[in-house]
Design a protein around this motif. Structure first.
Motif, PDB file in Angstrom:
ATOM      1  N   CYS A  32     -17.101   6.670  -7.785  1.00 33.67           N
ATOM      2  CA  CYS A  32     -17.053   6.449  -6.334  1.00 33.67           C
ATOM      3  C   CYS A  32     -16.245   7.519  -5.616  1.00 33.67           C
ATOM      4  O   CYS A  32     -16.346   7.658  -4.385  1.00 33.67           O
ATOM      5  N   GLU A  33     -15.365   8.243  -6.374  1.00 33.92           N
ATOM      6  CA  GLU A  33     -14.504   9.284  -5.818  1.00 33.92           C
ATOM      7  C   GLU A  33     -13.578   8.720  -4.749  1.00 33.92           C
ATOM      8  O   GLU A  33     -13.403   9.287  -3.675  1.00 33.92           O
ATOM      9  N   VAL A  34     -12.994   7.575  -5.054  1.00 39.26           N
ATOM     10  CA  VAL A  34     -12.038   6.940  -4.142  1.00 39.26           C
ATOM     11  C   VAL A  34     -10.843   6.478  -4.961  1.00 39.26           C
ATOM     12  O   VAL A  34     -10.960   6.169  -6.144  1.00 39.26           O
ATOM     13  N   SER A  35      -9.683   6.437  -4.282  1.00 39.48           N
ATOM     14  CA  SER A  35      -8.468   5.883  -4.867  1.00 39.48           C
ATOM     15  C   SER A  35      -8.224   4.523  -4.250  1.00 39.48           C
ATOM     16  O   SER A  35      -8.419   4.334  -3.036  1.00 39.48           O
ATOM     17  N   MET A  36      -7.795   3.561  -5.071  1.00 36.41           N
ATOM     18  CA  MET A  36      -7.708   2.181  -4.624  1.00 36.41           C
ATOM     19  C   MET A  36      -6.366   1.568  -4.978  1.00 36.41           C
ATOM     20  O   MET A  36      -5.778   1.880  -6.013  1.00 36.41           O
ATOM     21  N   THR A  88      -8.058   5.549  -9.611  1.00 33.88           N
ATOM     22  CA  THR A  88      -9.066   6.370  -8.939  1.00 33.88           C
ATOM     23  C   THR A  88     -10.377   6.240  -9.697  1.00 33.88           C
ATOM     24  O   THR A  88     -10.410   6.401 -10.927  1.00 33.88           O
ATOM     25  N   ALA A 130      -2.136   3.727  -4.054  1.00 33.62           N
ATOM     26  CA  ALA A 130      -3.250   3.625  -4.991  1.00 33.62           C
ATOM     27  C   ALA A 130      -2.737   3.520  -6.421  1.00 33.62           C
ATOM     28  O   ALA A 130      -1.737   4.139  -6.788  1.00 33.62           O
ATOM     29  N   HIS A 156      -7.891  -3.492  -3.585  1.00 29.11           N
ATOM     30  CA  HIS A 156      -9.249  -2.963  -3.520  1.00 29.11           C
ATOM     31  C   HIS A 156      -9.800  -2.558  -4.879  1.00 29.11           C
ATOM     32  O   HIS A 156     -10.997  -2.268  -5.002  1.00 29.11           O
ATOM     33  N   CYS A 210      -4.253   4.649  -0.834  1.00 31.03           N
ATOM     34  CA  CYS A 210      -5.548   3.988  -1.003  1.00 31.03           C
ATOM     35  C   CYS A 210      -6.504   4.469   0.092  1.00 31.03           C
ATOM     36  O   CYS A 210      -6.144   4.541   1.265  1.00 31.03           O
ATOM     37  N   ASP A 211      -7.746   4.799  -0.315  1.00 30.37           N
ATOM     38  CA  ASP A 211      -8.730   5.292   0.647  1.00 30.37           C
ATOM     39  C   ASP A 211      -9.273   4.191   1.543  1.00 30.37           C
ATOM     40  O   ASP A 211      -9.863   4.476   2.596  1.00 30.37           O
ATOM     41  N   TYR A 212      -9.085   2.926   1.151  1.00 30.24           N
ATOM     42  CA  TYR A 212      -9.596   1.822   1.960  1.00 30.24           C
ATOM     43  C   TYR A 212      -8.559   1.290   2.950  1.00 30.24           C
ATOM     44  O   TYR A 212      -8.929   0.705   3.973  1.00 30.24           O
TER      45      TYR A 212
END
Length: 436
Positions: free
Chosen positions: A126-130, A122, A119, A134, A106-108
């Motif tokens: 937002c280009e983030v994995s959660m 994705t 994660a 999150h 997870c990017d957060y």
């Protein structure tokens, strides 16, 4: 084994709560018809405004004071699946190779976090994995409703344009290329047919439906051919059994010195039967090859139909569709109707019959007529009439077959506007064909 694993994966997806992304625990039903864990509903109720709860699936609002009905049947199914899947998951975790168990962090979450670091989704926007914690805002808040969520991606560059470093959101049908927003603005694909990934997948799946229907129809023809050959083999067996009975009756009524002659008759019958059976077995073998080839194509189409990721679907489609269509274009084997020709057998037996004593000639001739011509000499005219009727029926069958082939060709031309050797089919060709 692969089929059962795929079915288990689909069932697990259906039994997964959309909020916590885990198997249902004490599932309850909202008035809109969607199920969620009771604990997840309580958390959503705690974040509700003005006493209204918004469904994470359909975004409908419901009063928080409304009583939630427990889905007992879904709860029982989930508990049973959880109990069955525990040993399977442990076995799978031991048997999977190391590269297949690579987890996306997870990017957060902190890199050293012991809780919630894996994660599960994705966000391409937002280009983030959660992780499950999150990812909840993306599932619950209306502001993230248009954010596309996919399976966790370890390398975002696979979904980005190498020229503009933007997410790939479009597909050029003419050049079969993935495009970003900048690619469409620059005009390098001006005049080309450009679609969103979701619409491109929809069109390609519509074409797969046509191919799936064609495959099913051909499989039905293969099954019919196989049944016909099996019926021919059964009649051949009946013929052999009847012949053996006549030979046995003749042997019992004859004297001992006819044993050698009967042995030669059986040798002739075995040779004749081997030739007939060999042809039928060869036909069945070629029909089985057609069946295996078409089943392989149908399985490939089913795997593509079950793909939900548009990028991976189009990638798999482009890499495998050429081979599947080549297999589909191969003509089916239609065996010729074998004719039971007993004349060579009769001539062989007649030549051996002349070696025996004159007093046995009449009885031997009667046996040969019985074995080779079941209708007898009086039934020759009936045989000729039957042959003429059979010939007329064959002509009618050929006419029906030609009409069926023509209708199939017209139907295919009405569905897809491509040549038989066209390897660059696009959904736009199908749309133009429908307009024509």
């Amino acid at each position: 084994m692969a089929s059962s694993t795929g079915d288990s994966s689909v069932l697990e997806e259906e039994l997964t709560c959309p909020v916590c992304l885990d198997l249902y625990r004490d599932p309850h039903l909202l008035p809109c018809g969607h199920n969620f864990c009771l604990q997840c509903l309580r958390r959503l109720k705690g974040r509700s405004e003005r006493g209204r709860l918004r469904c994470p699936e359909c975004r409908q609002t419901h009063r928080c004071a409304a009583a939630w009905q427990k889905n007992f049947k879904l709860a029982n199914i989930t508990d049973g699946f959880r109990r069955r899947s525990q040993p399977e998951r442990s076995t799978q975790s031991r048997s999977e190779p190391e590269h297949s168990r690579t987890e996306v962090q997870c990017d957060y979450c902190p890199a050293e976090g012991a809780d919630g670091g894996k994660a599960v989704k994705t966000c391409l926007k937002c280009e983030v994995s959660m992780c499950p914690t999150h990812v909840r805002p993306h599932l619950e808040l209306p502001a993230f409703r248009e954010h596309p969520l996919v399976e966790p991606l370890a390398d975002m560059s696979m979904r980005k344009c190498s020229d503009h470093d933007e997410m790939l959101r479009y597909y050029c049908v003419d050049e079969r290329l993935f495009l970003c927003n900048a690619c469409t603005i620059e005009g390098t694909h001006s005049g080309h047919t450009i679609k969103t990934l979701k619409n491109a997948m929809k069109d390609l799946k519509a074409f797969l439906d046509i191919q799936q229907h064609k495959t099913s129809r051909k499989l039905l023809k293969v099954e019919r051919n196989k049944q016909e050959q099996t019926e021919i083999e059964r009649h051949a067996k009946v013929y052999r059994d009847d012949t053996d009975q006549h030979l046995e009756a003749f042997r019992e009524s004859s004297v001992a010195h006819l044993d050698g002659f009967l042995s030669s008759l059986r040798d002739s019958m075995s040779s004749y039967d081997a030739e007939q059976s060999l042809g039928v077995q060869q036909n069945l073998s070629r029909i089985s090859q057609d069946q295996s080839r078409l089943q392989e194509v149908r399985s490939g189409f089913q795997r593509l139909q079950q793909q939900s990721d548009a990028f991976q679907f189009i990638k798999d489609y482009n890499s495998s569709m050429k081979r599947y269509r080549r297999l589909l274009r191969k003509p089916l084997f239609f065996p010729d109707e074998p004719a039971v020709d007993t004349e060579p057998l009769y001539e062989t037996m007649e030549g051996k019959m002349e070696e025996f004593m004159a007093e046995l000639r009449q009885s031997t001739s009667t046996l040969l007529n019985t074995v080779c011509e079941f209708e007898g000499a009086d039934g020759e005219e009936e045989d000729e009439n039957e042959d003429e009727e059979s010939f007329d029926e064959d002509e009618d069958d050929e006419d029906d077959s030609e009409e069926e082939m023509r209708s199939e060709e017209e139907e295919e031309e009405g569905q897809i506007l491509t040549a038989s050797d066209d390897e660059d089919y696009t959904p736009e060709e199908e749309e133009e064909e429908d307009e024509d």
